[in-house]
Design an enzyme around this catalytic site. Structure first.
Site, short mmCIF file in Angstrom:
data_model
loop_
_atom_site.label_atom_id
_atom_site.label_comp_id
_atom_site.label_asym_id
_atom_site.label_seq_id
_atom_site.Cartn_x
_atom_site.Cartn_y
_atom_site.Cartn_z
N GLU A 62 11.39 7.46 -3.15
CA GLU A 62 10.87 6.47 -4.29
C GLU A 62 9.38 5.77 -4.14
O GLU A 62 8.99 5.99 -5.21
CB GLU A 62 12.21 5.50 -4.39
CG GLU A 62 12.27 4.48 -5.09
CD GLU A 62 10.90 2.81 -5.65
OE1 GLU A 62 10.72 2.60 -6.56
OE2 GLU A 62 10.79 2.70 -3.79
N GLU A 63 9.58 5.43 -2.63
CA GLU A 63 8.42 4.28 -2.44
C GLU A 63 6.57 5.14 -3.07
O GLU A 63 5.53 4.92 -3.61
CB GLU A 63 7.58 4.06 -0.96
CG GLU A 63 8.78 3.24 -0.55
CD GLU A 63 8.77 1.79 -1.53
OE1 GLU A 63 7.36 1.15 -2.27
OE2 GLU A 63 9.39 0.62 -1.37
N HIS B 174 6.99 -5.85 -0.94
CA HIS B 174 5.86 -5.40 -0.29
C HIS B 174 5.02 -5.95 0.21
O HIS B 174 3.85 -5.68 0.70
CB HIS B 174 5.20 -4.57 -1.21
CG HIS B 174 5.98 -3.36 -2.22
ND1 HIS B 174 4.78 -2.42 -2.44
CD2 HIS B 174 6.45 -2.97 -1.99
CE1 HIS B 174 6.34 -0.96 -3.13
NE2 HIS B 174 7.21 -1.86 -3.12
#
Length: 388
Positions: free
Chosen positions: A242-243, A343
């Protein structure tokens, strides 16, 4: 798949009480799941160990699952009818880094894996995965000592080009690094450094999305322990990229009509995310989420007294985006835990994770939002109307 018969439709309409399953959800177990996940390095591209951990946990609970070639997991729960299926998705991969150069000074140049700011990498303790095994080190700015560089350490721009890894080996040249089995392309995992306070906060890196996965695991525990009745088949998906943008693009199959992504909600000025409840996202940078599915989630949160808010995320995308971009004709929505400093040095409260788990639990026990979705394509009959 033929249309639902009358008895099946009656079962969907007579959706029962979820109180027993909701009572089984425990914040303490969510925290236990989270700390176990945090202890396993899983930057995008280096996720095999955490995939094996989750599969082992599913085995222990007797939950059927399948793997894609690269390791995305699809756990399968049987419902009273097979279609239209629904899925809940969270991601196991995290931010990290990758070695781009063996430097003449015996240090490693790096680039980010995933999108995160260099300022949050400065000072991080890391593990570099070499061919000879893991090696430890620290990410430092090129000018790291005020005794040497004076004010230049304050004026050096925070940028990945100005970072390097000081490895904890006796190395002072690129040849030394090669002799210790360091290579360009080595994966780098950043230490999560979790700390749990007596006020219920969890401070750590990689809460995105290991906190969401922990909540999903608790829902699976509660649903299976209480033998909850699911109206339709439900799949819990754990993705591994996903990242870096691909996320849920490969782990779906054509019978899934609803996809609920589980991820973080950005607690920050200008946002309306719930820090101690669950946030129902109305849209992100890719556009609005499905009108009917999001409002169905809002109705469930109201019905069960789950603390919730709505928000729109301007610089954010999740597993749902990759699923749509891969060509899947599905309704998508996003529910999220409140995360400060996403993040970066992240923080979440256990109450937010519990609220998230409760909403996911009642969702999987509720009927599909549009019954016509059992047909991949069909007539106008049964198509919803946003004006109703």
């Amino acid at each position: 798949m033929p249309p639902l018969d009358r008895s099946a439709e009656e079962r969907l309409r007579s959706y029962g009480d979820a109180s027993r399953t909701l009572a089984a959800i425990e914040g303490r177990r969510i925290l236990d799941h989270l700390l176990e996940l945090e202890a396993i390095p899983s930057p995008t591209g280096y996720t095999d160990s955490i995939v094996r951990h989750v599969c082992g946990w599913l085995d222990g609970r007797g939950i059927d699952y399948e793997l894609t070639r690269r390791g995305a997991i699809r756990a399968n729960l049987r419902g009273e009818v097979e279609s239209p299926d629904r899925a809940v998705v969270g991601h196991l991969d995290t931010l990290g880094a990758q070695v781009t150069q063996l430097k003449a000074n015996g240090r490693l140049a790096i680039r980010p894996v995933g999108t995160w700011a260099a300022r949050f990498a400065e000072g991080a303790r890391v593990t570099v995965f070499t061919e000879a095994g893991p090696r430890r080190g620290t990410i430092l700015p090129l000018k790291a000592s005020g005794h040497v560089f004076d004010q230049e350490i304050e004026t050096q721009p925070a940028h990945w080009d100005n970072l390097e890894i000081r490895v904890d080996d006796r190395v002072s040249s690129s040849d030394d690094l090669v002799s210790r089995a360091f290579h360009v392309g080595d994966m780098v995992a950043v230490d999560p450094q979790p700390e749990v306070t007596d006020t219920g906060f969890i401070n750590a890196r990689h809460l995105d999305d290991k906190a969401g996965v922990a909540a999903m695991m608790e829902v699976l525990s509660a649903v299976t322990e209480t033998d909850a009745k699911l109206p339709v088949d439900c799949h819990f998906l754990f993705t591994i990229s996903e990242e870096t943008g691909s996320g849920a693009s490969a782990v779906l199959h054509g019978d899934v009509a609803e996809l609920l992504a589980v991820d973080n909600a950005t607690v920050a000025p200008g946002q309306s995310s719930a820090e101690y409840g669950v946030t129902i996202a109305m849209g992100d940078m890719t556009g609005p989420f499905d009108y009917h599915l999001t409002r169905g989630l809002i109705d469930l949160a109201r019905r069960y007294g789950i603390d919730h808010r709505r928000d729109v995320f301007k610089h954010y995308r999740c597993d749902a985006a990759s699923a749509i971009e891969a060509g899947n004709d599905i309704r998508t929505a996003l529910v999220a835990f409140g995360l400060d400093a996403s993040h970066g040095w992240e923080r979440v409260h256990i109450d937010s994770l519990a609220a998230l788990a409760r909403l996911v639990a009642v969702y999987v026990m509720s009927p599909p939002v549009v019954q016509r979705d059992e047909l991949p394509i069909g007539p106008l009959d049964g198509f919803p109307d946003t004006q109703e």
